[in-house]
Design a protein around this motif. Structure first.
Motif, PDB file in Angstrom:
ATOM      1  N   VAL A 181      46.324  39.050  63.103  1.00 46.92           N
ATOM      2  CA  VAL A 181      46.759  38.937  64.502  1.00 46.92           C
ATOM      3  C   VAL A 181      47.288  40.266  65.044  1.00 46.92           C
ATOM      4  O   VAL A 181      47.280  40.497  66.255  1.00 46.92           O
ATOM      5  CB  VAL A 181      47.838  37.839  64.655  1.00 46.92           C
ATOM      6  CG1 VAL A 181      47.257  36.471  64.402  1.00 46.92           C
ATOM      7  CG2 VAL A 181      49.022  38.096  63.734  1.00 46.92           C
ATOM      8  N   ARG A 182      47.734  41.157  64.164  1.00 49.85           N
ATOM      9  CA  ARG A 182      48.235  42.457  64.611  1.00 49.85           C
ATOM     10  C   ARG A 182      47.108  43.348  65.150  1.00 49.85           C
ATOM     11  O   ARG A 182      47.386  44.364  65.802  1.00 49.85           O
ATOM     12  CB  ARG A 182      48.954  43.165  63.469  1.00 49.85           C
ATOM     13  CG  ARG A 182      50.239  42.463  63.018  1.00 49.85           C
ATOM     14  CD  ARG A 182      50.918  43.231  61.897  1.00 49.85           C
ATOM     15  NE  ARG A 182      52.174  42.590  61.494  1.00 49.85           N
ATOM     16  CZ  ARG A 182      52.242  41.623  60.587  1.00 49.85           C
ATOM     17  NH1 ARG A 182      51.130  41.198  59.994  1.00 49.85           N
ATOM     18  NH2 ARG A 182      53.400  41.083  60.263  1.00 49.85           N
ATOM     19  N   LEU A 183      45.859  42.985  64.852  1.00 51.60           N
ATOM     20  CA  LEU A 183      44.717  43.789  65.298  1.00 51.60           C
ATOM     21  C   LEU A 183      44.111  43.283  66.601  1.00 51.60           C
ATOM     22  O   LEU A 183      43.083  43.799  67.047  1.00 51.60           O
ATOM     23  CB  LEU A 183      43.637  43.792  64.207  1.00 51.60           C
ATOM     24  CG  LEU A 183      44.044  44.383  62.853  1.00 51.60           C
ATOM     25  CD1 LEU A 183      42.905  44.243  61.846  1.00 51.60           C
ATOM     26  CD2 LEU A 183      44.466  45.833  63.001  1.00 51.60           C
ATOM     27  N   ILE A 184      44.721  42.265  67.205  1.00 52.18           N
ATOM     28  CA  ILE A 184      44.205  41.739  68.471  1.00 52.18           C
ATOM     29  C   ILE A 184      44.227  42.838  69.530  1.00 52.18           C
ATOM     30  O   ILE A 184      45.239  43.521  69.728  1.00 52.18           O
ATOM     31  CB  ILE A 184      45.025  40.518  68.931  1.00 52.18           C
ATOM     32  CG1 ILE A 184      44.795  39.332  67.988  1.00 52.18           C
ATOM     33  CG2 ILE A 184      44.663  40.132  70.365  1.00 52.18           C
ATOM     34  CD1 ILE A 184      45.659  38.131  68.293  1.00 52.18           C
ATOM     35  N   VAL A 227      39.690  39.293  70.487  1.00 56.37           N
ATOM     36  CA  VAL A 227      40.742  38.291  70.700  1.00 56.37           C
ATOM     37  C   VAL A 227      41.196  37.630  69.402  1.00 56.37           C
ATOM     38  O   VAL A 227      42.216  36.940  69.384  1.00 56.37           O
ATOM     39  CB  VAL A 227      40.255  37.208  71.683  1.00 56.37           C
ATOM     40  CG1 VAL A 227      40.036  37.800  73.062  1.00 56.37           C
ATOM     41  CG2 VAL A 227      38.990  36.530  71.168  1.00 56.37           C
ATOM     42  N   LEU A 228      40.473  37.805  68.318  1.00 54.27           N
ATOM     43  CA  LEU A 228      40.831  37.174  67.048  1.00 54.27           C
ATOM     44  C   LEU A 228      41.482  38.148  66.073  1.00 54.27           C
ATOM     45  O   LEU A 228      41.844  37.769  64.961  1.00 54.27           O
ATOM     46  CB  LEU A 228      39.597  36.552  66.379  1.00 54.27           C
ATOM     47  CG  LEU A 228      38.822  35.504  67.188  1.00 54.27           C
ATOM     48  CD1 LEU A 228      37.748  34.865  66.323  1.00 54.27           C
ATOM     49  CD2 LEU A 228      39.758  34.444  67.734  1.00 54.27           C
ATOM     50  N   PRO A 284      50.455  29.512  60.628  1.00 53.51           N
ATOM     51  CA  PRO A 284      50.528  30.945  60.946  1.00 53.51           C
ATOM     52  C   PRO A 284      50.798  31.767  59.683  1.00 53.51           C
ATOM     53  O   PRO A 284      51.637  31.407  58.857  1.00 53.51           O
ATOM     54  CB  PRO A 284      51.709  31.027  61.924  1.00 53.51           C
ATOM     55  CG  PRO A 284      51.827  29.650  62.500  1.00 53.51           C
ATOM     56  CD  PRO A 284      51.419  28.714  61.406  1.00 53.51           C
ATOM     57  N   GLY A 285      50.045  32.848  59.530  1.00 55.58           N
ATOM     58  CA  GLY A 285      50.274  33.748  58.410  1.00 55.58           C
ATOM     59  C   GLY A 285      49.490  33.427  57.158  1.00 55.58           C
ATOM     60  O   GLY A 285      49.608  34.138  56.155  1.00 55.58           O
ATOM     61  N   MET A 286      48.697  32.357  57.170  1.00 55.57           N
ATOM     62  CA  MET A 286      47.906  32.034  55.987  1.00 55.57           C
ATOM     63  C   MET A 286      46.586  31.377  56.404  1.00 55.57           C
ATOM     64  O   MET A 286      46.426  30.957  57.548  1.00 55.57           O
ATOM     65  CB  MET A 286      48.679  31.109  55.044  1.00 55.57           C
ATOM     66  CG  MET A 286      48.941  29.727  55.574  1.00 55.57           C
ATOM     67  SD  MET A 286      49.892  28.686  54.429  1.00 55.57           S
ATOM     68  CE  MET A 286      48.718  28.506  53.092  1.00 55.57           C
ATOM     69  N   ILE A 287      45.660  31.321  55.446  1.00 57.92           N
ATOM     70  CA  ILE A 287      44.360  30.699  55.685  1.00 57.92           C
ATOM     71  C   ILE A 287      44.273  29.403  54.884  1.00 57.92           C
ATOM     72  O   ILE A 287      44.497  29.411  53.673  1.00 57.92           O
ATOM     73  CB  ILE A 287      43.209  31.641  55.275  1.00 57.92           C
ATOM     74  CG1 ILE A 287      43.209  32.893  56.154  1.00 57.92           C
ATOM     75  CG2 ILE A 287      41.861  30.936  55.400  1.00 57.92           C
ATOM     76  CD1 ILE A 287      42.197  33.936  55.728  1.00 57.92           C
TER      77      ILE A 287
END
Length: 356
Positions: free
Chosen positions: A195-198, A205-206, A258-261
């Motif tokens: 999310v930091r690379l949005i 956007v992802l 959030p923060g995991m897959i």
């Protein structure tokens, strides 16, 4: 509206005062010693009969619910390979629950009537019975253990992903209040993302890592298409809060943390077209559209637009209350033949092509 609220509040206050007065009266020592405040045989008889009437009410309302709403349409239209296993587990659980409910409710209400207080009768003091205690402890333990073990085996069989089947990899990306899907492309490997690379300016956007070569052929879409009979592994992410990816007809649900897959896999077995031709679904759609038609009449009378006719689609829903627009967080899922899917996927832009 303010006057209505004021009247309602006054009524509630009056009821509260009335209840307080009743409690105060009951708390006072009675000067009437004719019966010592003890219920009479007539009182006990009436209360015992009321218990039987309430038992009849429970059974009657249960039967009515089964007759009118007991078809459980989601128990008969599973659209994934593992769906029948989930439905079977649910059916067994419901049969057990209703069997126990029928027996225990009958005993509870019948005993309340049969052993009601009567003048001259004295209740038997029965301290304990080890045999009975063991019976009504062991039977539930065995029953629940069987259900739990069966459920664990079912869950394990669902979650064991067969890599030899070459499953298609798709990411489901959740954010308040919409879904985005990302296909892994021809290499079937999703590019790294964070999310930091949005970067909204570049249409990233992802938060996909633009430096990762596996990301170049990824395909980002707002409508999920799946080929029938093709195993699919979903990798699920959340941008903001806890969501839950819920696909009811595929008997699939997994939290988006959030923060995991997180992951879930299934194989769709019924195309959207085939499900639309299902007799149960045809009846359901007809019923929904009749309701929408009536609602449209009211809207048009107010000068508003009529509701569009409803047509069935599989849906990806959020099953966690994730905010004020949670109810509207959904995405269409189209299950189609492999040929139709291949034609559709060729029309989509890759991540590299979509960058500005």
């Amino acid at each position: 509206m303010t006057a209505l609220f004021t009247i309602i509040i006054v009524l509630f206050v009056a009821v509260a005062i009335w209840q307080l007065v009743k409690i105060f009266d009951l708390a006072q020592l009675s000067t009437d010693t004719s019966n010592g405040g003890i219920a009479t045989d007539y009182d006990n008889k009436i209360n015992g009969q009321l218990m039987l009437w309430f038992l009849a009410f429970i059974y009657i309302i249960t039967i009515i619910c089964f007759v009118y709403w007991g078809d459980l349409p989601l128990m008969s239209n599973a659209a994934s390979e593992h769906g029948a296993e989930v439905d079977n587990l649910m059916a067994i659980s419901m049969i057990l629950i209703f069997t126990v409910q029928i027996i225990t409710q009958f005993l509870l209400h019948w005993f309340a009537f049969k052993y009601r207080g009567e003048k001259g009768k004295k209740a038997l003091y029965y301290a304990d019975n080890n045999t009975l205690e063991a019976i009504w402890t062991i039977i539930p333990v065995i029953t629940l253990s069987g259900l739990i073990i069966y459920g664990l085996f079912t869950w394990t069989s669902i979650m064991n992903i067969d890599e030899d089947a070459d499953p298609m990899v798709v990411e489901l990306y959740a954010q308040q209040f919409n879904w985005t899907a990302r296909y892994a492309g021809p290499d079937n490997v999703l590019g790294l993302a964070n999310v930091r690379l949005i970067d909204i300016d570049r249409a990233n956007v992802l938060g996909i890592d633009e430096a990762d070569p596996n990301a170049n052929d990824d395909i980002i879409v707002k409508e999920l298409h799946l080929p029938v009979g093709q195993p699919v592994v979903f990798e699920i992410r959340s941008q903001d809060v806890l969501h839950s990816a819920y696909m009811p007809h595929f008997r699939a649900q997994m939290n988006c943390v959030p923060g995991m897959i997180t992951k879930f896999a299934f194989t769709p077995t019924v195309t959207t077209k085939e499900m639309r031709e299902n007799p149960d679904m045809i009846d359901k759609v007809r019923n929904i559209n009749s309701i929408r038609a009536e609602k449209s009449k009211d809207l048009m009378a107010k000068g508003e637009e009529a509701l569009e006719p409803y047509d069935f689609n599989y849906l990806l829903l959020c099953n966690k209350i994730c905010g004020k627009s949670h109810y509207n967080m959904q995405m269409n899922i189209i299950v189609e033949t492999q040929e139709e899917f291949d034609a559709w996927i060729k029309e989509q832009k890759t991540f590299k092509q979509s960058l500005k």
